[in-house]
Design an enzyme around this catalytic site. Structure first.
Site, PDB file in Angstrom:
ATOM      1  N   GLY A  15       0.848  -1.204   0.000  1.00  0.00           N
ATOM      2  CA  GLY A  15       0.000   0.000   0.000  1.00  0.00           C
ATOM      3  C   GLY A  15       0.873   1.239   0.000  1.00  0.00           C
ATOM      4  N   ARG A  76       1.020  -4.900  -5.065  1.00  0.00           N
ATOM      5  CA  ARG A  76       1.157  -6.086  -4.200  1.00  0.00           C
ATOM      6  C   ARG A  76       1.336  -7.245  -5.176  1.00  0.00           C
ATOM      7  NH1 ARG A  76      -0.655  -4.014   0.759  1.00  0.00           N
ATOM      8  NH2 ARG A  76      -2.403  -2.578   0.638  1.00  0.00           N
ATOM      9  N   THR A 129       4.487   2.631   5.570  1.00  0.00           N
ATOM     10  CA  THR A 129       3.085   2.182   5.638  1.00  0.00           C
ATOM     11  C   THR A 129       2.332   3.110   6.577  1.00  0.00           C
ATOM     12  OG1 THR A 129       1.589   0.495   6.509  1.00  0.00           O
ATOM     13  CG2 THR A 129       3.844   0.395   7.310  1.00  0.00           C
ATOM     14  N   ASP A 131      -0.040   2.296   8.382  1.00  0.00           N
ATOM     15  CA  ASP A 131      -0.633   1.541   9.498  1.00  0.00           C
ATOM     16  C   ASP A 131       0.175   1.609  10.806  1.00  0.00           C
ATOM     17  OD1 ASP A 131      -2.493   0.761   7.617  1.00  0.00           O
ATOM     18  OD2 ASP A 131      -1.520  -1.147   7.204  1.00  0.00           O
ATOM     19  N   ARG A 175      -5.487  -1.415   8.918  1.00  0.00           N
ATOM     20  CA  ARG A 175      -5.453  -2.883   8.875  1.00  0.00           C
ATOM     21  C   ARG A 175      -5.703  -3.442  10.281  1.00  0.00           C
ATOM     22  NH1 ARG A 175      -3.520  -5.920   4.500  1.00  0.00           N
ATOM     23  NH2 ARG A 175      -2.413  -4.171   3.633  1.00  0.00           N
TER      24      ARG A 175
HETATM   25  O1  F6P Z   1      -1.499  -1.235   4.585  1.00  0.00           O
HETATM   26  C1  F6P Z   1      -2.033  -0.028   4.167  1.00  0.00           C
HETATM   27  C2  F6P Z   1      -3.520  -0.146   3.918  1.00  0.00           C
HETATM   28  O2  F6P Z   1      -4.002   1.121   3.507  1.00  0.00           O
HETATM   29  C3  F6P Z   1      -4.349  -0.665   5.084  1.00  0.00           C
HETATM   30  O3  F6P Z   1      -4.601   0.340   6.034  1.00  0.00           O
HETATM   31  C4  F6P Z   1      -5.561  -1.169   4.379  1.00  0.00           C
HETATM   32  O4  F6P Z   1      -6.170  -2.184   5.120  1.00  0.00           O
HETATM   33  C5  F6P Z   1      -5.006  -1.700   3.085  1.00  0.00           C
HETATM   34  O5  F6P Z   1      -3.753  -1.071   2.880  1.00  0.00           O
HETATM   35  C6  F6P Z   1      -5.865  -1.460   1.894  1.00  0.00           C
HETATM   36  O6  F6P Z   1      -5.276  -2.090   0.808  1.00  0.00           O
HETATM   37  P1  F6P Z   1      -5.655  -1.798  -0.708  1.00  0.00           P
HETATM   38  O7  F6P Z   1      -5.132  -0.464  -1.074  1.00  0.00           O
HETATM   39  O8  F6P Z   1      -5.002  -2.884  -1.459  1.00  0.00           O
HETATM   40  O9  F6P Z   1      -7.159  -1.802  -0.775  1.00  0.00           O
END
Ligand code: F6P
Length: 366
Positions: A15, A76, A129, A131, A175
């Protein structure tokens, strides 16, 4: 003698987080200053597999320090989790004579960094990140900006809550970690925070809202972690219904607390990095270059009590699991009793700080 580095690669993965671009800039400038060429790998590990990269000169990274997202793009990448994908990635690095890699991202990114390290490519991780879920580091790049963005949005919700005497339940990202939720709940004067690290007493929360409404409080905020995907919306509906019944029963429509739900979702990940994130990204990026050029690998750069330092990726993964209580048998076998005691003490201190912060929110939320 440490290996001589001529060319290194840098990537952002997982992310995106505000400040990732500032970290890439710092890596580039620090490496170039030490006579090492830098290749920016596009789109994380996917770019490494599919040979997508650009040279990052000092001019190339001008005006990147304040950028949102990541100008190297992110992904990812499932393909990199397979041996075939990793081998393709390593072949690309060899083709470009890249001697080492700096990988900026979260825990998934660090697993990739270890995969490269054990296959002979020196790699250093940098925690990027929103988070803040890398237990070994007090702060991760993007966390401060994400909290600032939440606060800006929540302040707007507060304005309208106050005007209409309403409540707003706001769901924020993070998360499995409640760091963004808890800190922004405190900083927005919320009446409650719902976080994975502590049990939530819904009845007590609703009773508190009713008591405070009786005392004349108009606007209310509750911040909920995305770890509870349906809780926020349901809570808003429940408070609306319960207080409506109460208002009817007592013939006092002022007791009705109309409650709305708002999911901030990916808005929390955008925006220009704050000063703190730019500084953290810069310091961590420079340290990552120093570690790589000193011949180190399979480490991440962390911040502890304001100081930039490092720890092993494996060490940080075990700490994460200890913190979340998800250790599996055998995972700590490689550590001495002394090392384990050090880890446990670290976790205990971190949990105690979190517990005190949560208690502070509940004491002040009145
Ligand atoms: O890890 C960063 C994050 O934004 C989390 O807070 C969230 O759960 C996740 O990534 C969302 O992922 P994506 O952007 O793949 O929907």
């Amino acid at each position: 003698m440490a290996q001589k580095f001529r060319k290194i690669g840098v990537l952002t993965s997982g992310g995106d987080a505000p400040g990732m671009s500032a970290a890439v800039r710092a890596v580039t400038r620090a490496a170039n200053a030490r006579g090492v060429q830098v290749m920016g790998i596009i789109g994380g590990y996917r770019g490494m597999i599919h040979d997508e990269m650009i040279e990052l000169t000092n001019r190339e990274v001008s005006n990147k320090i304040m950028l949102s997202g990541t100008f190297l793009y992110s992904d990812r990448c499932l393909e990199f989790k397979e041996e075939e994908g990793m081998q393709k990635a390593i072949a690309t690095l060899k083709k470009h004579d890249i001697d080492g890699v700096i990988a900026i991202g979260g825990d998934g990114t660090f697993r990739g960094a270890t995969d490269l390290s054990v296959r002979g490519i020196p790699t250093i991780g940098v925690p990027g990140t929103i988070d803040n879920d890398i237990t070994a580091s007090d702060n991760t790049i993007g966390f401060d900006t994400a909290m600032t963005t939440v606060i800006e949005n929540v302040d707007r919700l507060r304005d309208t809550c106050e005007s209409h005497a309403r409540l707003n339940v706001v769901e924020v990202m993070g998360r499995g970690a409640g760091d963004i939720t808890l800190n922004t709940a405190i900083a927005s004067g919320a009446v409650a925070a719902v976080i994975p690290e502590a049990p939530f007493d819904e009845e007590a929360c609703i009773n508190k809202v009713i008591r405070l409404r009786r005392e004349g409080k108009r606007g209310f905020l509750i911040i909920v972690s995305e770890a509870f995907p349906t809780l926020g919306e349901e809570l808003a509906k429940k408070i609306t219904a319960i207080t409506k019944d109460l208002a009817e029963k007592e013939g006092n429509d002022r007791l009705w607390v109309e409650s709305k739900f708002c999911r901030l979702a990916h808005t929390v990940r955008g925006g220009s990095p704050t000063l703190s994130d730019r500084l953290l990204a810069t310091k961590m990026g420079v340290r990552a270059v120093d570690e790589l050029l000193a011949g180190n690998s399979d480490l991440i750069v962390v911040e502890r009590a304001g100081e930039i330092t490092t720890c092993g990726i494996r060490w940080s993964q075990v700490l994460d699991r200890m913190y979340k209580g998800t250790l599996k048998p055998g995972m700590t076998d490689e550590y001495t009793a002394e090392q384990l005691a050090e880890m446990e003490a670290f976790i205990a201190e971190k949990k105690e700080t979190f517990r005190k912060t949560y208690a502070m929110l509940n004491e002040l939320a009145d």
